[in-house]
Motif scaffolding. Structure first.
Motif, PDB file in Angstrom:
ATOM      1  N   GLU A  77     -48.224 114.179  31.427  1.00 36.76           N
ATOM      2  CA  GLU A  77     -48.367 112.953  32.365  1.00 36.76           C
ATOM      3  C   GLU A  77     -47.332 112.865  33.114  1.00 36.76           C
ATOM      4  O   GLU A  77     -47.637 112.177  34.263  1.00 36.76           O
ATOM      5  CB  GLU A  77     -48.731 112.020  31.244  1.00 36.76           C
ATOM      6  N   ASN A  78     -46.074 113.485  33.165  1.00 39.03           N
ATOM      7  CA  ASN A  78     -45.141 113.170  33.867  1.00 39.03           C
ATOM      8  C   ASN A  78     -45.030 113.903  35.036  1.00 39.03           C
ATOM      9  O   ASN A  78     -44.411 114.084  35.910  1.00 39.03           O
ATOM     10  CB  ASN A  78     -43.638 113.369  33.064  1.00 39.03           C
ATOM     11  N   VAL A  79     -45.830 115.367  34.978  1.00 32.87           N
ATOM     12  CA  VAL A  79     -45.712 116.486  35.994  1.00 32.87           C
ATOM     13  C   VAL A  79     -46.398 115.719  37.282  1.00 32.87           C
ATOM     14  O   VAL A  79     -47.451 115.289  37.423  1.00 32.87           O
ATOM     15  CB  VAL A  79     -46.333 117.438  35.729  1.00 32.87           C
ATOM     16  N   GLY A  80     -45.530 115.837  38.365  1.00 39.19           N
ATOM     17  CA  GLY A  80     -46.082 115.397  39.661  1.00 39.19           C
ATOM     18  C   GLY A  80     -45.758 114.084  40.020  1.00 39.19           C
ATOM     19  O   GLY A  80     -45.533 113.262  41.281  1.00 39.19           O
ATOM     20  N   TYR A  81     -44.974 113.235  38.782  1.00 39.40           N
ATOM     21  CA  TYR A  81     -44.305 111.935  39.152  1.00 39.40           C
ATOM     22  C   TYR A  81     -42.761 112.006  39.132  1.00 39.40           C
ATOM     23  O   TYR A  81     -42.204 110.822  39.503  1.00 39.40           O
ATOM     24  CB  TYR A  81     -44.797 110.912  38.180  1.00 39.40           C
ATOM     25  N   THR A  82     -42.167 112.969  38.627  1.00 42.09           N
ATOM     26  CA  THR A  82     -40.684 113.015  38.363  1.00 42.09           C
ATOM     27  C   THR A  82     -40.253 114.250  39.269  1.00 42.09           C
ATOM     28  O   THR A  82     -41.159 115.250  39.465  1.00 42.09           O
ATOM     29  CB  THR A  82     -40.523 112.835  36.883  1.00 42.09           C
ATOM     30  N   ALA A  83     -39.019 114.292  39.366  1.00 45.76           N
ATOM     31  CA  ALA A  83     -38.209 115.507  39.845  1.00 45.76           C
ATOM     32  C   ALA A  83     -38.220 117.030  38.944  1.00 45.76           C
ATOM     33  O   ALA A  83     -37.729 118.095  39.434  1.00 45.76           O
ATOM     34  CB  ALA A  83     -36.998 115.261  40.444  1.00 45.76           C
ATOM     35  N   ARG A  84     -38.275 116.568  37.712  1.00 47.87           N
ATOM     36  CA  ARG A  84     -37.845 117.848  36.807  1.00 47.87           C
ATOM     37  C   ARG A  84     -38.776 117.962  35.596  1.00 47.87           C
ATOM     38  O   ARG A  84     -38.400 118.708  34.610  1.00 47.87           O
ATOM     39  CB  ARG A  84     -36.407 117.380  36.215  1.00 47.87           C
ATOM     40  N   HIS A  85     -40.006 117.329  35.564  1.00 44.75           N
ATOM     41  CA  HIS A  85     -40.934 117.493  34.524  1.00 44.75           C
ATOM     42  C   HIS A  85     -41.960 118.507  34.884  1.00 44.75           C
ATOM     43  O   HIS A  85     -42.588 118.649  36.176  1.00 44.75           O
ATOM     44  CB  HIS A  85     -41.506 116.232  33.928  1.00 44.75           C
ATOM     45  N   HIS A  86     -42.113 119.495  34.024  1.00 47.05           N
ATOM     46  CA  HIS A  86     -43.119 120.448  34.424  1.00 47.05           C
ATOM     47  C   HIS A  86     -43.782 120.964  32.874  1.00 47.05           C
ATOM     48  O   HIS A  86     -43.690 120.578  31.795  1.00 47.05           O
ATOM     49  CB  HIS A  86     -42.340 121.917  34.440  1.00 47.05           C
ATOM     50  N   THR A  87     -44.996 121.493  33.249  1.00 50.26           N
ATOM     51  CA  THR A  87     -45.920 121.851  32.090  1.00 50.26           C
ATOM     52  C   THR A  87     -45.506 123.215  31.635  1.00 50.26           C
ATOM     53  O   THR A  87     -45.289 123.526  30.484  1.00 50.26           O
ATOM     54  CB  THR A  87     -47.565 121.841  32.344  1.00 50.26           C
ATOM     55  N   PHE A  88     -45.113 124.103  32.526  1.00 46.80           N
ATOM     56  CA  PHE A  88     -44.394 125.163  32.353  1.00 46.80           C
ATOM     57  C   PHE A  88     -43.030 125.428  32.893  1.00 46.80           C
ATOM     58  O   PHE A  88     -42.852 124.823  33.895  1.00 46.80           O
ATOM     59  CB  PHE A  88     -45.477 126.465  32.949  1.00 46.80           C
ATOM     60  N   PHE A  89     -42.079 125.903  32.170  1.00 51.25           N
ATOM     61  CA  PHE A  89     -40.957 126.318  32.677  1.00 51.25           C
ATOM     62  C   PHE A  89     -40.451 127.615  32.070  1.00 51.25           C
ATOM     63  O   PHE A  89     -40.730 128.030  31.227  1.00 51.25           O
ATOM     64  CB  PHE A  89     -40.006 125.086  32.320  1.00 51.25           C
ATOM     65  N   GLU A  90     -39.155 127.933  32.487  1.00 51.48           N
ATOM     66  CA  GLU A  90     -38.477 129.304  32.236  1.00 51.48           C
ATOM     67  C   GLU A  90     -37.170 128.970  31.521  1.00 51.48           C
ATOM     68  O   GLU A  90     -36.410 128.107  32.138  1.00 51.48           O
ATOM     69  CB  GLU A  90     -38.171 130.314  33.097  1.00 51.48           C
ATOM     70  N   MET A  91     -36.754 129.100  30.163  1.00 50.43           N
ATOM     71  CA  MET A  91     -35.657 128.759  29.470  1.00 50.43           C
ATOM     72  C   MET A  91     -34.776 129.758  29.359  1.00 50.43           C
ATOM     73  O   MET A  91     -35.041 130.823  28.652  1.00 50.43           O
ATOM     74  CB  MET A  91     -36.050 128.090  28.079  1.00 50.43           C
ATOM     75  N   LEU A  92     -33.655 129.845  30.037  1.00 48.83           N
ATOM     76  CA  LEU A  92     -32.588 130.514  29.805  1.00 48.83           C
ATOM     77  C   LEU A  92     -31.628 130.551  28.707  1.00 48.83           C
ATOM     78  O   LEU A  92     -31.297 129.343  28.295  1.00 48.83           O
ATOM     79  CB  LEU A  92     -31.827 130.621  31.134  1.00 48.83           C
ATOM     80  N   GLY A  93     -31.426 131.416  27.934  1.00 53.55           N
ATOM     81  CA  GLY A  93     -30.765 131.256  26.545  1.00 53.55           C
ATOM     82  C   GLY A  93     -29.961 132.418  26.100  1.00 53.55           C
ATOM     83  O   GLY A  93     -30.185 133.500  26.573  1.00 53.55           O
ATOM     84  N   ASN A  94     -28.918 132.059  25.406  1.00 50.61           N
ATOM     85  CA  ASN A  94     -28.019 133.034  24.672  1.00 50.61           C
ATOM     86  C   ASN A  94     -27.949 132.419  23.481  1.00 50.61           C
ATOM     87  O   ASN A  94     -27.815 131.633  23.096  1.00 50.61           O
ATOM     88  CB  ASN A  94     -26.766 133.299  25.282  1.00 50.61           C
ATOM     89  N   PHE A  95     -28.043 133.507  22.340  1.00 53.80           N
ATOM     90  CA  PHE A  95     -28.077 133.361  20.896  1.00 53.80           C
ATOM     91  C   PHE A  95     -27.031 134.222  20.128  1.00 53.80           C
ATOM     92  O   PHE A  95     -26.966 135.270  20.301  1.00 53.80           O
ATOM     93  CB  PHE A  95     -29.615 133.420  20.562  1.00 53.80           C
ATOM     94  N   SER A  96     -26.488 133.472  19.127  1.00 58.29           N
ATOM     95  CA  SER A  96     -25.675 134.479  18.273  1.00 58.29           C
ATOM     96  C   SER A  96     -26.113 134.137  16.849  1.00 58.29           C
ATOM     97  O   SER A  96     -26.543 132.934  16.352  1.00 58.29           O
ATOM     98  CB  SER A  96     -24.154 133.932  18.397  1.00 58.29           C
ATOM     99  N   PHE A  97     -26.571 135.152  16.069  1.00 58.38           N
ATOM    100  CA  PHE A  97     -26.919 135.079  14.786  1.00 58.38           C
ATOM    101  C   PHE A  97     -25.779 135.358  13.636  1.00 58.38           C
ATOM    102  O   PHE A  97     -25.635 136.768  13.402  1.00 58.38           O
ATOM    103  CB  PHE A  97     -27.936 136.086  14.554  1.00 58.38           C
ATOM    104  N   GLY A  98     -24.976 134.701  13.573  1.00 55.86           N
ATOM    105  CA  GLY A  98     -23.811 134.824  12.535  1.00 55.86           C
ATOM    106  C   GLY A  98     -22.832 135.615  13.108  1.00 55.86           C
ATOM    107  O   GLY A  98     -21.925 136.044  12.440  1.00 55.86           O
TER     108      GLY A  98
END
Length: 871
Positions: A77-98
């Motif tokens: 519902e926020n898509v199209g009304y704000t500068a940063r809301h999306h239905t789809f986006f890409e999440m860049l991440g780095n992960f450490s498992f112990g």
């Protein structure tokens, strides 16, 4: 810096820190019923964090495609009304498992942002959980962030650890503090730093969240330190791109600007700042990737969310004046933007377009009718007032206009919706459904005449009287030659689309009139509409016509429908009783059957199902139908199919060993089906498989074509068809041998060329500089040659290039003694930019590509001066 480069630099940076680059997982979470869609990078590692799975790496990095448009995580519902809301986006991440923990995670983040992305340090603010002195100390004492830009965020939800800076996977299990990094857009934009009363402003924008999984929370709320704490980070690609591209809205970044231009092209909108273009540009990403991952538009679950997003995009296209299908045309632009990063999108381009176009065509008429009614209703409602529930219900029930779409439009116009009144009307409709006299179909045709008597079970021809005519949705007394129309008869042999079986085609003839029926659809449960065009004469209400069904088309459809019943039963025998129909389409060409099953069928299972069905076909048993009470039918073993609506009295079909409730048309004996052949099997959604099969003359044509192809392949390889597998194996072995031999020859050629090139190196301030082109050499051989030259020349800066099919490959190498002043990544980028490309890499070795071979000689000629300027 373009979005694609930002993504690439992120992954390459963490790869250089020992992280495995892990491809994005599907938007449909694997074996996780708690999530509707993948909504963050950690989802695919959830079992690793919980200790239920072990991966061959302890450090990982990814660019995860994510959707937040349904269920708990819903930004639609926020898509199209704000500068940063999306239905789809890409999440860049780095992960450490112990493996590493807070110190390395913080240092990595700071290095990437300030050294690789070159963000001004004074623009960055950080938050930590109020009790996390360790993270605070690292930021202040090791990174050097001033205390005034490090903000402790406390518990603000009435309990300890109930803070925006304390993350938990669930009510129990892994949890811990997090540290968020914010970018300050400057005093020209309103807003205060995090934790201040003005924190909801747009001046300070969160760009990265570092989660430190430090504890295990039990049911009593007690936190126990984890023996191997983990790290989970997430940075939205769109947000960091906006920062690096010096724009304030995510929709102003390069990726979205190109999609917005595509949306403008397809809708005819010239105002690129129009919010509707932003909605369309956002929604094409979500819809396309959901379809890539097997979700299909539907009326429940993930399918309903996809349908809702598609329809929201179409409504915004309609708002811009586009009433024809347009949305699917933007897929090619999305592939151009993201196909390289996500090859699965490029591979599925045609299928995505087909699914979207089909949905557009299906909803187009509904949208046009509904918008006219809604616009009229809203014209009488004052801003801030309420649209009544009866109007909401009328739009939904009469025109098939989704109530959530109506609510979305009302919100744009500052009008509330009476959901309580809508629910009251829905309840009343359910109670009166059986007693309804006059009602309308989804397409808006009003009819209150007699029911249609269907005679198509036993006859393909019948005489009927015209009881109603429609042109462009309006009731008319007469139709002239050339007009498209809908004809209602008092009796007909034409089957109207229902239960997955398509409607009949054929002809209506009366006097000088000839009406070509292209399709038959239900106007009401017992009223059939014959859709088509009047080819000759004139047709009026009250006329009598001879109705003749296309016999060949009907026969093919019946064969496929009867085979569907047998296949359903066979699937339950082979795969298990859990198999349930989730949708079907039966037409003259095939039967398409969707069913619940959690794994692909192997070749043996497919062959087994085929054998069972064909055994029933060969038995040539009579097909029997009978009418009985619904409860009695179910008690007697009849299967009620998905998507069907049943009354108190039902039609039970016995076809071979199958007994199902069905109102469709079928063969007289199982032998009439002919040969049954499965031609396709695949996944269409999480836990849903699809089988396509053919029968009768379609099967014969399929096998004849297959045999011809086999014969042609055998002829090309000069063997008998039965010897093809062995011969193909021989050819593959020969190819592998030749490829290996070619690689060895290229390596020798490059080595030989390297010996000659070493003599042509020019010494500049004690460093040998060499820039040359090697023809017929692949990138691997270029790298090997650069390594050989570095060993020969001892102290050198080298650039080698090769051209293949209009593409330029570049490799730069710098010996360790010179890499302090001359960086291989900068050197190769200097050359690449001149030949239409970009590149980078380590200080001692780097690669790049380009698309302008004609500029290569001049680019290589400039290497000596460039190196000299840095020594």
């Amino acid at each position: 810096m373009k979005s694609a480069e930002i993504r690439q630099k992120f992954l390459q940076f963490f790869e250089s820190k020992g992280h495995a680059i892990v491809p994005s997982s599907s938007l449909v979470p694997a074996n996780d019923p708690t999530l509707l869609f993948t909504n963050s990078g950690m989802v695919q590692f959830k079992d690793v964090f919980l200790g239920n799975e072990v991966r061959p790496y302890k450090r990982a990095t990814s660019s995860q495609r994510s959707v937040r448009a349904g269920g708990k995580h819903n930004d639609l519902e926020n898509v199209g009304y704000t500068a940063r809301h999306h239905t789809f986006f890409e999440m860049l991440g780095n992960f450490s498992f112990g493996d590493y923990f807070k110190r390395d995670a913080i240092h990595y983040a700071w290095e990437l942002l300030t050294t690789v992305y070159k963000l001004p340090k004074e623009k960055l603010w950080v938050t930590v959980y109020q009790e996390d002195d360790e993270a605070y100390g690292i930021w202040q004492n090791e990174i050097g962030v001033p205390a005034e830009r490090i903000i402790r965020i406390g518990d603000n939800k009435g309990a300890r650890y109930a803070s925006d800076n304390f993350w938990q996977m669930a009510d129990t299990g892994p949890c811990g503090p997090c540290s968020e990094i914010f970018y300050d857009h400057g005093p020209g934009i309103w807003g205060g730093p995090p934790g201040s009363p003005e924190e909801d402003g747009d001046r300070y924008i969160e760009i990265w969240n570092l989660v430190f999984m430090q504890f295990d929370r039990d049911a009593a709320g007690t936190l126990t330190p984890l023996p191997k704490p983990c790290v989970d980070t997430g940075m939205g690609l769109e947000r960091i791109a906006a920062v690096l591209q010096h724009v304030h809205s995510n929709y102003e970044i390069d990726l979205f600007q190109n999609l917005i231009k595509a949306a403008a092209r397809e809708t005819g909108c010239t105002d690129l700042a129009n919010n509707s273009l932003k909605v369309i540009a956002d929604h094409i990403r979500a819809c396309s990737f959901l379809i890539v991952d097997g979700v299909i538009p539907g009326n429940e679950g993930r399918g309903y969310v996809l349908r809702r997003i598609i329809r929201r995009a179409l409504r915004h296209g309609y708002k811009l004046g586009q009433t024809k299908p347009f949305f699917y045309r933007i897929v090619k632009d999305l592939v151009a933007e993201m196909g390289e990063a996500y090859p699965e999108l490029a591979k599925a381009e045609t299928r995505v377009e087909q699914v979207l176009r089909q949905e557009e065509e299906r909803f187009g008429e509904t949208l046009e009718h509904g918008m006219k009614i809604l616009d009229g209703a809203l014209a009488a409602v004052e801003p801030g007032a309420e649209l009544d529930g009866e109007t909401l219900f009328n739009l939904y029930d009469t025109y098939g206009f989704p109530v959530d779409l109506t609510a979305d439009i009302c919100r744009e116009r500052n009008v509330e919706v009476d959901m309580a009144g809508f629910e009251t009307a829905m309840t009343r409709q359910r109670e009166q459904a059986r007693a309804a006299g006059k009602f309308k179909m989804a397409a808006g045709l009003s009819y209150d005449g007699a029911k249609t008597v269907f005679e198509g079970y036993t006859h393909l021809a019948a005489q009927g009287k015209v009881t109603a005519l429609y042109v462009d949705g309006a009731s008319v007394p007469r139709v002239e030659a050339g007009q498209a129309a809908v004809v209602v008869l008092d009796r007909t042999p034409f089957y109207a689309e229902s239960g997955g079986q398509v409607g009949d085609a054929g002809v209506l003839v009366g006097g000088a009139a000839r009406f070509d029926v292209e399709d038959t659809q239900k106007i009401q449960a017992d009223v059939y509409g014959h859709h088509g065009k009047l080819a000759e004469g004139a047709l009026a209400v009250g006329d009598t016509v001879d109705a003749q069904v296309d016999e060949v088309r009907r026969a093919r459809t019946m064969r496929n429908h009867s085979a569907t019943h047998l296949m359903h039963k066979a699937l339950r025998q082979v795969l298990g009783e859990h198999v349930q129909q989730k949708g079907s389409l039966v037409d003259p060409d095939k039967t398409r059957f969707d069913f619940a099953h959690d794994a692909p069928m192997n070749a043996e299972q497919v062959a087994w199902v085929e054998a069972i069905v064909n055994q029933e076909v060969l038995a040539n048993t009579p097909v029997q139908s009978q009418l009985m009470g619904y409860d009695d039918a179910v008690k007697g073993g009849a299967v009620a199919l998905f998507g069907e609506k049943y009354g108190d009295e039902v039609r039970v079909l016995d076809i071979g060993f199958s007994r199902e409730l069905c109102g469709g048309t079928h063969v007289a004996r199982t032998g009439d089906i002919g040969l049954f052949k499965i031609v396709a099997e695949g996944g269409v959604a999480a836990g849903v498989r699809r089988v396509e099969a053919i029968t009768g003359d379609n099967s014969l044509a399929f096998l004849q074509n297959l045999n011809a192809t086999l014969a042609a392949a055998a002829g090309a390889l000069k063997v008998q068809p039965g010897d093809l597998p062995a011969r193909i194996g021989q050819v593959q072995d020969q190819l592998k041998g030749l490829e290996k031999e070619i690689a060895q020859l290229k390596s020798k050629l490059a080595s030989s060329a390297g010996d000659d090139l070493a003599a042509s190196a020019i010494e500049v301030k004690g460093v040998k500089v060499l820039a040359a082109r090697l023809d017929g050499v692949d990138p691997k051989s270029l790298r090997e040659t650069v390594d050989q030259l570095k060993n020969k020349l001892k102290s050198a800066a080298i650039v080698l290039a090769a051209v293949d099919g209009g593409k330029v490959s570049l490799v730069a190498g710098v010996t360790s003694d010179a890499s302090g002043k001359v960086k291989a990544g900068e050197l190769v980028n200097f050359v690449a930019q001149q030949v239409g490309g970009k590149g980078g890499g380590r200080p001692d070795m780097a690669m790049a590509g380009g698309s302008d071979p004609a500029a290569l000689p001049q680019a290589l000629a400039g290497v000596q001066g460039w190196v000299e300027g840095r020594l």
